[in-house]
Design a protein around this motif. Structure first.
Motif, PDB file in Angstrom:
ATOM      1  N   GLN A  95     -13.790  -2.965  -4.516  1.00  0.00           N
ATOM      2  CA  GLN A  95     -12.606  -2.271  -3.977  1.00  0.00           C
ATOM      3  C   GLN A  95     -12.216  -3.306  -2.894  1.00  0.00           C
ATOM      4  OE1 GLN A  95     -11.144   0.454  -4.568  1.00  0.00           O
ATOM      5  NE2 GLN A  95      -9.652   0.345  -2.993  1.00  0.00           N
ATOM      6  N   GLN A  96     -13.119  -3.831  -2.084  1.00  0.00           N
ATOM      7  CA  GLN A  96     -12.436  -4.988  -0.948  1.00  0.00           C
ATOM      8  C   GLN A  96     -11.811  -6.199  -1.794  1.00  0.00           C
ATOM      9  OE1 GLN A  96     -14.918  -7.347   1.595  1.00  0.00           O
ATOM     10  NE2 GLN A  96     -14.024  -6.824   3.296  1.00  0.00           N
ATOM     11  N   GLY A  97     -12.219  -6.537  -2.957  1.00  0.00           N
ATOM     12  CA  GLY A  97     -11.828  -7.580  -3.585  1.00  0.00           C
ATOM     13  C   GLY A  97     -10.298  -7.206  -3.752  1.00  0.00           C
ATOM     14  N   LEU A  98     -10.013  -5.800  -4.402  1.00  0.00           N
ATOM     15  CA  LEU A  98      -8.568  -5.640  -4.495  1.00  0.00           C
ATOM     16  C   LEU A  98      -7.815  -5.579  -3.292  1.00  0.00           C
ATOM     17  CD1 LEU A  98      -9.297  -2.451  -6.709  1.00  0.00           C
ATOM     18  CD2 LEU A  98      -8.286  -4.570  -7.433  1.00  0.00           C
ATOM     19  N   ASP A  99      -8.473  -5.187  -2.036  1.00  0.00           N
ATOM     20  CA  ASP A  99      -7.748  -5.255  -0.875  1.00  0.00           C
ATOM     21  C   ASP A  99      -7.440  -6.442  -0.293  1.00  0.00           C
ATOM     22  OD1 ASP A  99      -6.594  -3.871   1.395  1.00  0.00           O
ATOM     23  OD2 ASP A  99      -8.213  -4.588   2.412  1.00  0.00           O
ATOM     24  N   ILE A 100      -8.004  -7.586  -0.538  1.00  0.00           N
ATOM     25  CA  ILE A 100      -8.305  -8.974   0.016  1.00  0.00           C
ATOM     26  C   ILE A 100      -7.016  -9.611  -0.878  1.00  0.00           C
ATOM     27  CG2 ILE A 100      -9.187 -11.318  -0.251  1.00  0.00           C
ATOM     28  CD1 ILE A 100     -11.715  -9.829   0.897  1.00  0.00           C
ATOM     29  N   VAL A 101      -7.084  -9.420  -2.039  1.00  0.00           N
ATOM     30  CA  VAL A 101      -5.975  -9.683  -2.946  1.00  0.00           C
ATOM     31  C   VAL A 101      -4.595  -9.199  -2.697  1.00  0.00           C
ATOM     32  CG1 VAL A 101      -5.191 -10.224  -5.429  1.00  0.00           C
ATOM     33  CG2 VAL A 101      -7.631 -10.451  -5.023  1.00  0.00           C
ATOM     34  N   SER A 102      -4.550  -8.036  -2.348  1.00  0.00           N
ATOM     35  CA  SER A 102      -3.380  -7.346  -1.892  1.00  0.00           C
ATOM     36  C   SER A 102      -2.787  -7.952  -0.591  1.00  0.00           C
ATOM     37  CB  SER A 102      -3.500  -5.833  -1.570  1.00  0.00           C
ATOM     38  OG  SER A 102      -4.343  -5.177  -2.927  1.00  0.00           O
ATOM     39  N   ARG A 103      -3.668  -8.124   0.508  1.00  0.00           N
ATOM     40  CA  ARG A 103      -3.334  -8.838   1.540  1.00  0.00           C
ATOM     41  C   ARG A 103      -2.637 -10.028   1.510  1.00  0.00           C
ATOM     42  NH1 ARG A 103      -6.075  -6.218   5.951  1.00  0.00           N
ATOM     43  NH2 ARG A 103      -5.104  -7.298   7.413  1.00  0.00           N
ATOM     44  N   LEU A 104      -3.237 -10.688   0.319  1.00  0.00           N
ATOM     45  CA  LEU A 104      -2.979 -12.059   0.291  1.00  0.00           C
ATOM     46  C   LEU A 104      -1.423 -12.260  -0.399  1.00  0.00           C
ATOM     47  CD1 LEU A 104      -3.953 -14.852   0.672  1.00  0.00           C
ATOM     48  CD2 LEU A 104      -5.068 -14.701  -1.811  1.00  0.00           C
ATOM     49  N   ILE A 105      -1.147 -11.354  -1.421  1.00  0.00           N
ATOM     50  CA  ILE A 105       0.148 -11.790  -2.307  1.00  0.00           C
ATOM     51  C   ILE A 105       1.062 -10.342  -2.060  1.00  0.00           C
ATOM     52  CG2 ILE A 105      -1.392 -12.757  -3.921  1.00  0.00           C
ATOM     53  CD1 ILE A 105      -0.856 -10.564  -5.707  1.00  0.00           C
ATOM     54  N   LEU A 106       0.580  -9.242  -1.621  1.00  0.00           N
ATOM     55  CA  LEU A 106       1.691  -8.146  -1.841  1.00  0.00           C
ATOM     56  C   LEU A 106       2.315  -7.692  -0.448  1.00  0.00           C
ATOM     57  CD1 LEU A 106      -0.380  -5.526  -4.073  1.00  0.00           C
ATOM     58  CD2 LEU A 106       1.519  -7.366  -4.795  1.00  0.00           C
ATOM     59  N   ASP A 107       3.521  -7.408  -0.496  1.00  0.00           N
ATOM     60  CA  ASP A 107       4.100  -6.919   0.593  1.00  0.00           C
ATOM     61  C   ASP A 107       5.388  -5.921   0.316  1.00  0.00           C
ATOM     62  OD1 ASP A 107       6.376  -8.700  -0.137  1.00  0.00           O
ATOM     63  OD2 ASP A 107       5.798 -10.067   1.562  1.00  0.00           O
ATOM     64  N   GLU A 108       6.265  -5.515   0.993  1.00  0.00           N
ATOM     65  CA  GLU A 108       7.358  -4.488   0.786  1.00  0.00           C
ATOM     66  C   GLU A 108       8.149  -5.119  -0.421  1.00  0.00           C
ATOM     67  OE1 GLU A 108       6.694  -5.659   3.861  1.00  0.00           O
ATOM     68  OE2 GLU A 108       6.471  -3.834   5.090  1.00  0.00           O
ATOM     69  N   SER A 109       8.342  -6.455  -0.548  1.00  0.00           N
ATOM     70  CA  SER A 109       9.095  -7.001  -1.420  1.00  0.00           C
ATOM     71  C   SER A 109       8.759  -7.159  -3.029  1.00  0.00           C
ATOM     72  CB  SER A 109       9.599  -8.399  -1.080  1.00  0.00           C
ATOM     73  OG  SER A 109       8.628  -9.249  -1.058  1.00  0.00           O
ATOM     74  N   SER A 110       7.293  -6.879  -3.064  1.00  0.00           N
ATOM     75  CA  SER A 110       6.681  -7.140  -4.154  1.00  0.00           C
ATOM     76  C   SER A 110       6.533  -5.776  -5.222  1.00  0.00           C
ATOM     77  CB  SER A 110       5.232  -7.546  -3.953  1.00  0.00           C
ATOM     78  OG  SER A 110       4.931  -8.360  -2.903  1.00  0.00           O
TER      79      SER A 110
END
Lengths: 388, 388
Positions: A95-110
């Motif tokens: 679950q934290q893996g998913l969160d870390i990846v999300s922090r790295l690549i995802l924002d409102e434009s994604s």
């Protein structure tokens, strides 16, 4: 006190996971739960003795313990992923893996693409970053390649998130052909694959388990694994294996979010693998869970075979059951709970609104005994027959 | 492979913590390190026996273990914070507490106010959310109240982040008067306080430690604590205590980011507190660290008293040393490392560009022996005298 003005727009709209919300019901001793994703604690090994472990009291490295990362390199090598410890990050469960990846690549434009249905807690973190989650039609062999092509061309996603083995919730396992086709398409379009593989060792039939990450030639990929389904989920230990370019960024996010993962848990998992007990342990898990799966399949067929649709999951923990037309999964939850049986509606696993989203139940066979499975399915059959 | 197009603008610009980057030097056996924030492992208790602990192998609650939260309620009650377990969230160290709070309240449109200087890893997570970090002039008694008023009126911040006790890096401890003035100002302006209090039990002199959170009457507040400085940092266990309104949101973010904190670590900490050993343990820590602090003060005075400025920290782990005019802290780092002494430049503790930011060193006395302190300060004196 009203604090809503302090919240970000994404956190204000955050929904709690239905699974976690239902947890307090499942903890009542007289409730039979098929709802959670919890493994059977009777199948968990005892912890190794503390005196066998390296000292883990001091702060440790953000990447994770070196000996655990070496261990993970060997584990994924057996799956066909050739990597080095530099490309392994230990996380607090996948679950934290998913969160870390999300922090790295995802924002409102994604936009991120997922299977339909998909793991609800993945959508939770994707949405917490403000990303748009777009599901893509999926069948028993995996995500539809033509639908994926269309979605890539239409949505220009940052990544595609897949659970190819014994998918949560649908239980599907991708065919080799589908894996190859998806890898080729991601290469062609240069789209990042996030491959989540927590269930692979809970395999009961002879199916292909080739990581799609190993079939990709050029596109970037991230491969996530977990020890929660096969050892001790309470220790919250998982990992991300990445293609080279990602590693330094992943470590920096990990450093920022919590410095590092609990070292004692890492040490225990390493010790268990080094002790050589893992292969026999997996055989034991597979035997026990396979028996429960077969009991549930038999009970579902016997009690509800004329009304519901499902396919036999070749691994994992879940049956994904399609209810008779017009029967609401939410209503089944409410009614079954009156008879002390807890089931999980499929609704939260649909990231986009769908006409199907109230038509499914996810039933876990992992933590109940064969007798309890029979008892629960009998109640479920009574409830469903009353609602038809 | 170039993946920069995949990163968000905030993660692309993320800097690694200099402290963590220097960690590999400090792990070389022949290097004497005053750089890290690591406690002395010789002062850490042994873990409790596994057989004394509750079973922690299964998934657990996102809020944290109930008995640990009860324990935290008692701990903070002694500090004057009256709360209930509902308002306590267990986190992976207080670093994760900072991250969870950031996820909840900060985005690109937010400003957060901090002391100048402040804890660098807090700025890391604030900036990862895209927030603007604005520092506010601070002196030996704490953040300047008039400067805080001006900054609130100018920047309309979401929150003010303070470390009132034995601040990292400056070592300051707020006077009671300053605490009262800040609480009154935050009430007047209705600004959220984030109070970070990891060092309070490492107290060597008679100073006021009243949490500002207890002096606030109306404004919202979050109070963060840690077991990392007094027990086992490798177990990554800290907590957030919040005013009522925040709790459900904090739990939902925790759930999304990693489901819950490692249960074995939580169980060990609970057991240690329940065993009644904690009061004696703290006395032992205070005695040992006070001795080291006094040795470092004496060595700094003897070797460099004519050149540097510092005040005696009443607690915590750090001296904050102002170098002679024109001496660069970065150059001191480089030169001292040639003589196998590692020190930490103050630069990363300044969230905003400052003419002062290359003029300080943060020196930790926690993990070195009195003899090593003398040895390291002798090297440091030689280096600084060469650079003057």
């Amino acid at each position: 006190m009203d604090i809503s003005h302090l919240l970000t727009s994404h956190s204000r709209n955050m929904e709690a996971s239905l699974v976690r919300e239902l947890l307090h019901y499942s903890q009542q001793p007289d409730v039979l739960s098929l709802a959670g994703g919890l493994p059977d604690e009777n199948l968990m090994p005892a912890y190794p003795e503390l005196k066998q472990l390296t000292d883990s009291r001091q702060y440790g490295p953000s990447e994770g313990e070196k000996d655990l990362r070496e261990c993970i390199v060997s584990i994924v090598a057996e799956r066909g992923i050739q990597t080095s410890t530099d490309n392994v990050l230990v996380t607090n469960g996948s679950q934290q893996g998913l969160d870390i990846v999300s922090r790295l690549i995802l924002d409102e434009s994604s936009t991120i693409l997922t299977e339909q249905p998909t793991y609800l807690a993945a959508c939770q973190v994707f949405k917490l970053q403000g990303a748009k989650v777009q599901d893509v039609m999926s069948d028993a062999e995996g995500m539809s390649v033509s639908a994926l092509r269309d979605a890539i061309e239409k949505h220009h996603p940052k990544a595609v998130y897949l659970i190819p083995n014994f998918q949560n919730p649908a239980g599907h396992c991708y065919s080799l052909e589908r894996r190859l086709e998806i890898a080729a398409l991601l290469d062609e379009k240069n789209i990042l694959l996030i491959e989540d593989d927590p269930y692979r060792d809970l395999c009961y039939d002879n199916v292909d388990l080739t990581p799609i990450s190993t079939l990709i030639k050029q596109a970037p990929w991230l491969y996530m694994g977990s020890f929660s389904k096969v050892l001790w989920p309470g220790l919250r230990t998982g990992y991300i294996v990445s293609c080279d370019a990602f590693s330094p960024y992943l470590v920096k996010v990990k450093q920022a979010v919590d410095l590092h993962t609990n070292r004692l848990g890492q040490s225990m998992i390493t010790q268990f693998f080094k002790s050589g007990q893992y292969p026999d342990h997996v055989i034991k898990l597979q035997k026990a869970y396979k028996e429960k799966r077969d009991v549930m399949a038999e009970a579902l067929n016997a009690e509800l075979g004329d009304l519901i649709e499902f396919s036999l999951p070749a691994g994992g923990m879940f049956f994904w059951v399609k209810l008779p037309a017009g029967v609401s999964s939410q209503l089944v939850l409410t009614e079954a709970l009156k008879d002390k049986v807890l089931v999980l509606p499929g609704t939260p696993f649909f990231p986009c609104k769908s006409s199907l989203d109230d038509s499914f139940l996810r039933l876990s066979f992992a933590r109940v005994s064969p007798a309890q499975i029979h008892q629960a399915i009998t109640v479920l059959a009574k409830v469903i027959r009353q609602l038809v």
